[in-house]
Write a protein that holds these residues in place. Structure first.
Motif, mmCIF file in Angstrom:
data_model
loop_
_atom_site.group_PDB
_atom_site.id
_atom_site.type_symbol
_atom_site.label_atom_id
_atom_site.label_comp_id
_atom_site.label_asym_id
_atom_site.label_seq_id
_atom_site.Cartn_x
_atom_site.Cartn_y
_atom_site.Cartn_z
ATOM 1 N N ALA A 82 11.192 4.132 -9.739
ATOM 2 C CA ALA A 82 11.527 2.928 -10.492
ATOM 3 C C ALA A 82 12.165 2.038 -9.416
ATOM 4 N N ASP A 83 12.588 2.380 -8.048
ATOM 5 C CA ASP A 83 13.325 1.284 -7.304
ATOM 6 C C ASP A 83 13.254 1.427 -5.799
ATOM 7 N N LEU A 84 12.354 1.089 -5.236
ATOM 8 C CA LEU A 84 11.884 1.527 -4.038
ATOM 9 C C LEU A 84 11.928 0.456 -2.868
ATOM 10 N N LEU A 85 12.477 0.944 -1.870
ATOM 11 C CA LEU A 85 12.450 -0.013 -0.418
ATOM 12 C C LEU A 85 11.362 0.761 0.372
ATOM 13 N N VAL A 86 10.531 -0.318 0.798
ATOM 14 C CA VAL A 86 9.498 0.125 1.708
ATOM 15 C C VAL A 86 10.003 -0.506 3.021
ATOM 16 N N ALA A 87 10.063 0.119 4.230
ATOM 17 C CA ALA A 87 10.530 -0.690 5.355
ATOM 18 C C ALA A 87 9.617 -0.188 6.676
ATOM 19 N N GLY A 88 8.778 -1.075 7.147
ATOM 20 C CA GLY A 88 8.173 -0.706 8.389
ATOM 21 C C GLY A 88 8.794 -0.990 9.542
ATOM 22 N N ASP A 89 8.499 -0.373 10.831
ATOM 23 C CA ASP A 89 9.072 -0.702 11.949
ATOM 24 C C ASP A 89 8.405 -2.076 12.586
ATOM 25 N N THR A 143 20.970 -1.615 0.546
ATOM 26 C CA THR A 143 20.481 -0.441 0.351
ATOM 27 C C THR A 143 20.329 -0.039 -1.232
ATOM 28 N N GLU A 144 20.481 -1.079 -2.146
ATOM 29 C CA GLU A 144 20.654 -0.809 -3.461
ATOM 30 C C GLU A 144 19.301 -0.347 -3.790
ATOM 31 N N ALA A 145 18.884 0.931 -3.651
ATOM 32 C CA ALA A 145 17.366 1.485 -4.148
ATOM 33 C C ALA A 145 17.710 2.917 -4.229
ATOM 34 N N ALA A 146 16.790 3.306 -5.026
ATOM 35 C CA ALA A 146 16.752 4.860 -5.501
ATOM 36 C C ALA A 146 16.183 5.835 -4.221
ATOM 37 N N ALA A 147 15.364 5.174 -3.558
ATOM 38 C CA ALA A 147 14.579 6.118 -2.314
ATOM 39 C C ALA A 147 14.081 4.733 -1.474
ATOM 40 N N MET A 148 13.356 5.454 -0.390
ATOM 41 C CA MET A 148 12.992 4.572 0.617
ATOM 42 C C MET A 148 11.655 5.261 1.234
ATOM 43 N N TRP A 181 10.211 -5.439 5.504
ATOM 44 C CA TRP A 181 10.767 -4.627 4.117
ATOM 45 C C TRP A 181 10.375 -5.518 2.976
ATOM 46 N N ALA A 182 10.283 -4.614 2.029
ATOM 47 C CA ALA A 182 9.984 -5.249 0.566
ATOM 48 C C ALA A 182 10.548 -4.246 -0.205
ATOM 49 N N ARG A 183 10.640 -4.693 -1.661
ATOM 50 C CA ARG A 183 11.344 -3.866 -2.601
ATOM 51 C C ARG A 183 10.418 -3.894 -3.675
ATOM 52 N N TYR A 184 10.420 -2.653 -4.544
ATOM 53 C CA TYR A 184 9.298 -2.506 -5.556
ATOM 54 C C TYR A 184 9.980 -1.869 -6.807
ATOM 55 N N ARG A 185 9.495 -2.014 -7.808
ATOM 56 C CA ARG A 185 9.734 -1.652 -9.225
ATOM 57 C C ARG A 185 8.691 -0.964 -9.733
ATOM 58 N N HIS A 186 8.192 0.459 -9.784
ATOM 59 C CA HIS A 186 7.138 1.144 -10.195
ATOM 60 C C HIS A 186 5.894 0.445 -9.590
ATOM 61 N N GLY A 187 5.865 0.134 -8.163
ATOM 62 C CA GLY A 187 4.733 -0.172 -7.441
ATOM 63 C C GLY A 187 4.616 -1.503 -7.285
ATOM 64 N N ILE A 188 5.410 -2.308 -8.123
ATOM 65 C CA ILE A 188 5.296 -3.988 -8.160
ATOM 66 C C ILE A 188 6.186 -4.487 -7.239
ATOM 67 N N ARG A 189 5.867 -5.405 -6.329
ATOM 68 C CA ARG A 189 6.899 -5.745 -5.424
ATOM 69 C C ARG A 189 7.980 -7.098 -6.055
ATOM 70 N N ALA A 197 0.980 -1.256 -0.031
ATOM 71 C CA ALA A 197 -0.087 0.076 0.042
ATOM 72 C C ALA A 197 0.822 1.306 0.137
ATOM 73 N N ILE A 198 2.072 1.202 0.714
ATOM 74 C CA ILE A 198 2.764 2.511 0.700
ATOM 75 C C ILE A 198 3.457 2.655 -0.677
ATOM 76 N N ALA A 199 3.837 1.502 -1.065
ATOM 77 C CA ALA A 199 4.501 1.505 -2.456
ATOM 78 C C ALA A 199 3.569 2.094 -3.707
#
Length: 219
Positions: free
Chosen positions: A112-119, A149-154, A127-135, A103-105
């Motif tokens: 294009a390259d997102l790291l989502v990390a919850g506490d 930490t190979e991602a464009a943003a988090m 955590w999970a990684r996403y490319r344009h919203g796709i896990r 949902a965050i992604a």
């Protein structure tokens, strides 16, 4: 089509009403977000009532109930899923689960390259990684220092909490938003898919365990 959206997978107690339509992002008509990690049970029902009132809708106006399935702590996550299932059972509305990290992604689908990390507490993150919203990887739980930490943003509360360790550009949305949860379930809502069991995504055992068998004490 209108959906009631619920999430208690994090410190945020979230409830809202979203309008789902084909070809466009869900429109949030009302939402209540209260940051209180110890009061999911007390805060959720009033937040649902307030959201329905703010949106000017009743249960018969809804097409579905969408609930965040985590990952999240055992007790808090269970509150939202049990509530959503009870509403679905009482009203006949179909229930759909949505991974809370997805949902965050979903609201950062342009990344294009997102790291989502919850506490995840215990000095860990979900955590999970996403490319344009796709896990593309995860969800998993690990210590921030062990996470690549190979991602464009988090984004996410864990990303903010451990921003100095992860060291990536931090985007908004610490907690699963109503719009993102609705987006994850939008296709099922629009297609009037059969309701599904709301299976929690815990990733690890709860802190509380059942007591073991009593030992017999002899003289």
């Amino acid at each position: 089509m209108l959906a009631l959206v619920i999430d208690t997978s994090s410190a945020a107690v979230t409830a809202g009403v979203a309008e789902v339509a084909s070809g466009v992002a869900p429109r949030v008509l009302a939402q209540q977000v209260i940051i209180d990690a110890r009061a999911h049970g007390e805060r959720l029902a009033p937040s649902i009532q307030a959201s329905l009132a703010e949106a000017g809708v009743r249960f018969p106006d809804l097409a579905a109930v969408v609930a965040g399935t985590g990952p999240g702590p055992f007790t808090g996550l269970r509150v939202g899923l049990v509530t959503a299932a009870a509403i679905g059972d009482a009203t006949g509305l179909p229930t759909y689960g949505a991974c809370s990290l997805d949902a965050i992604a979903a609201v950062h689908a342009d990344c294009a390259d997102l790291l989502v990390a919850g506490d995840a507490r215990r000095k860990e993150v979900y955590w999970a990684r996403y490319r344009h919203g796709i896990r593309t990887a995860g969800p998993e739980v690990t210590k921030p220092a062990e996470l690549s930490t190979e991602a464009a943003a988090m984004a996410g509360a864990g990303a903010r909490l451990y921003s100095d360790v992860l060291g990536l550009p931090l985007l908004e949305e610490d907690y699963p938003p109503v719009a993102g949860l609705a987006a994850v379930a939008a296709e099922r809502v629009l297609n009037r898919a059969p309701g599904e069991p709301l299976t929690p995504l815990y990733l690890r055992r709860p802190d509380a365990v059942a007591p073991g068998e009593r030992r017999q004490v002899t003289a």
